[in-house]
Enzyme design. Sequence first.
Site, PDB file in Angstrom:
ATOM      1  N   CYS A 106       0.867  -1.178   0.000  1.00  0.00           N
ATOM      2  CA  CYS A 106       0.000   0.000   0.000  1.00  0.00           C
ATOM      3  C   CYS A 106       0.909   1.235   0.000  1.00  0.00           C
ATOM      4  O   CYS A 106       2.086   1.129  -0.342  1.00  0.00           O
ATOM      5  CB  CYS A 106      -0.979  -0.018   1.171  1.00  0.00           C
ATOM      6  SG  CYS A 106      -0.252   0.176   2.814  1.00  0.00           S
ATOM      7  N   ASN A 118       2.423   1.438   4.383  1.00  0.00           N
ATOM      8  CA  ASN A 118       2.741   0.162   5.023  1.00  0.00           C
ATOM      9  C   ASN A 118       2.415   0.148   6.518  1.00  0.00           C
ATOM     10  O   ASN A 118       3.107  -0.446   7.312  1.00  0.00           O
ATOM     11  CB  ASN A 118       4.194  -0.229   4.775  1.00  0.00           C
ATOM     12  CG  ASN A 118       4.536  -1.653   5.174  1.00  0.00           C
ATOM     13  OD1 ASN A 118       5.639  -1.919   5.643  1.00  0.00           O
ATOM     14  ND2 ASN A 118       3.631  -2.594   5.008  1.00  0.00           N
ATOM     15  N   CYS A 160      -1.380   0.402   7.310  1.00  0.00           N
ATOM     16  CA  CYS A 160      -2.820   0.107   7.403  1.00  0.00           C
ATOM     17  C   CYS A 160      -3.208  -1.098   6.546  1.00  0.00           C
ATOM     18  O   CYS A 160      -3.334  -2.202   7.045  1.00  0.00           O
ATOM     19  CB  CYS A 160      -3.657   1.323   6.984  1.00  0.00           C
ATOM     20  SG  CYS A 160      -3.509   2.759   8.070  1.00  0.00           S
ATOM     21  N   ARG A 161      -3.380  -0.876   5.249  1.00  0.00           N
ATOM     22  CA  ARG A 161      -3.942  -1.914   4.376  1.00  0.00           C
ATOM     23  C   ARG A 161      -3.007  -3.082   4.124  1.00  0.00           C
ATOM     24  O   ARG A 161      -3.410  -4.246   4.241  1.00  0.00           O
ATOM     25  CB  ARG A 161      -4.352  -1.297   3.035  1.00  0.00           C
ATOM     26  CG  ARG A 161      -5.429  -0.250   3.175  1.00  0.00           C
ATOM     27  CD  ARG A 161      -5.649   0.482   1.891  1.00  0.00           C
ATOM     28  NE  ARG A 161      -4.497   1.337   1.597  1.00  0.00           N
ATOM     29  CZ  ARG A 161      -4.315   1.965   0.442  1.00  0.00           C
ATOM     30  NH1 ARG A 161      -5.176   1.821  -0.541  1.00  0.00           N
ATOM     31  NH2 ARG A 161      -3.266   2.739   0.266  1.00  0.00           N
ATOM     32  N   SER A 162      -1.770  -2.810   3.745  1.00  0.00           N
ATOM     33  CA  SER A 162      -0.857  -3.914   3.426  1.00  0.00           C
ATOM     34  C   SER A 162      -0.530  -4.726   4.671  1.00  0.00           C
ATOM     35  O   SER A 162      -0.384  -5.950   4.600  1.00  0.00           O
ATOM     36  CB  SER A 162       0.422  -3.410   2.751  1.00  0.00           C
ATOM     37  OG  SER A 162       1.115  -2.498   3.581  1.00  0.00           O
ATOM     38  N   ASP A 212      -7.950   3.308   1.444  1.00  0.00           N
ATOM     39  CA  ASP A 212      -7.107   3.644   2.585  1.00  0.00           C
ATOM     40  C   ASP A 212      -7.975   4.118   3.746  1.00  0.00           C
ATOM     41  O   ASP A 212      -8.653   5.141   3.643  1.00  0.00           O
ATOM     42  CB  ASP A 212      -6.120   4.730   2.188  1.00  0.00           C
ATOM     43  CG  ASP A 212      -5.013   4.930   3.203  1.00  0.00           C
ATOM     44  OD1 ASP A 212      -5.134   4.410   4.336  1.00  0.00           O
ATOM     45  OD2 ASP A 212      -4.018   5.585   2.862  1.00  0.00           O
TER      46      ASP A 212
END
Length: 168
Positions: free
Chosen positions: A11, A14, A16-18, A132
């Site tokens: 993301c 690095n 939150c999402r990933s 995000d």
Amino acid sequence: MSEQISVLFVCLGNICRSTMAEGVFQSMAKKPEYKGRISQIDSCGTGAYHIGESPDDRTMETLREHGITDYIHAARKVSTSDFDKFDYIFAMDRANLADLQRLQQRHPGKAKVMLFGEYSGNGAGKAEVIQDPYYGGRSGFEKAYEQATRFSKNFLGEVFPDVNNKVE
């Protein structure tokens, strides 16, 4: 048995999402049916905003609420060597994908680079992006968790069809 695979989730920052996707995928990969099938799982960002930081507290809280209590990560930026190390590099959104594709043009490597949402289960050409959640509320993190779980199950179901785990 299939060859071992390696997977990288990407993301922007690095945190939150990933990291959510990595935590979910690591948890699934610990199941006995995947023993010896997945050699490496990691995540990184296209930006250097949070290098060395732990995941966002809301990411960690969401993972814990779903029973994932052993996830540890320090944020890092994507490297051209990742294209050689990983079989699959999954972008969380189209901007991340475009950044990765630009890097990959200069260093092709072996990795298959694509949107993680290609495994949404919505049919060909209907990839989802993981938005995000950083500037939003808890619901965005819960949505990211749901998507990461669904995409991971669908991906694993495609790569390892002998294990029945695909979600539609």
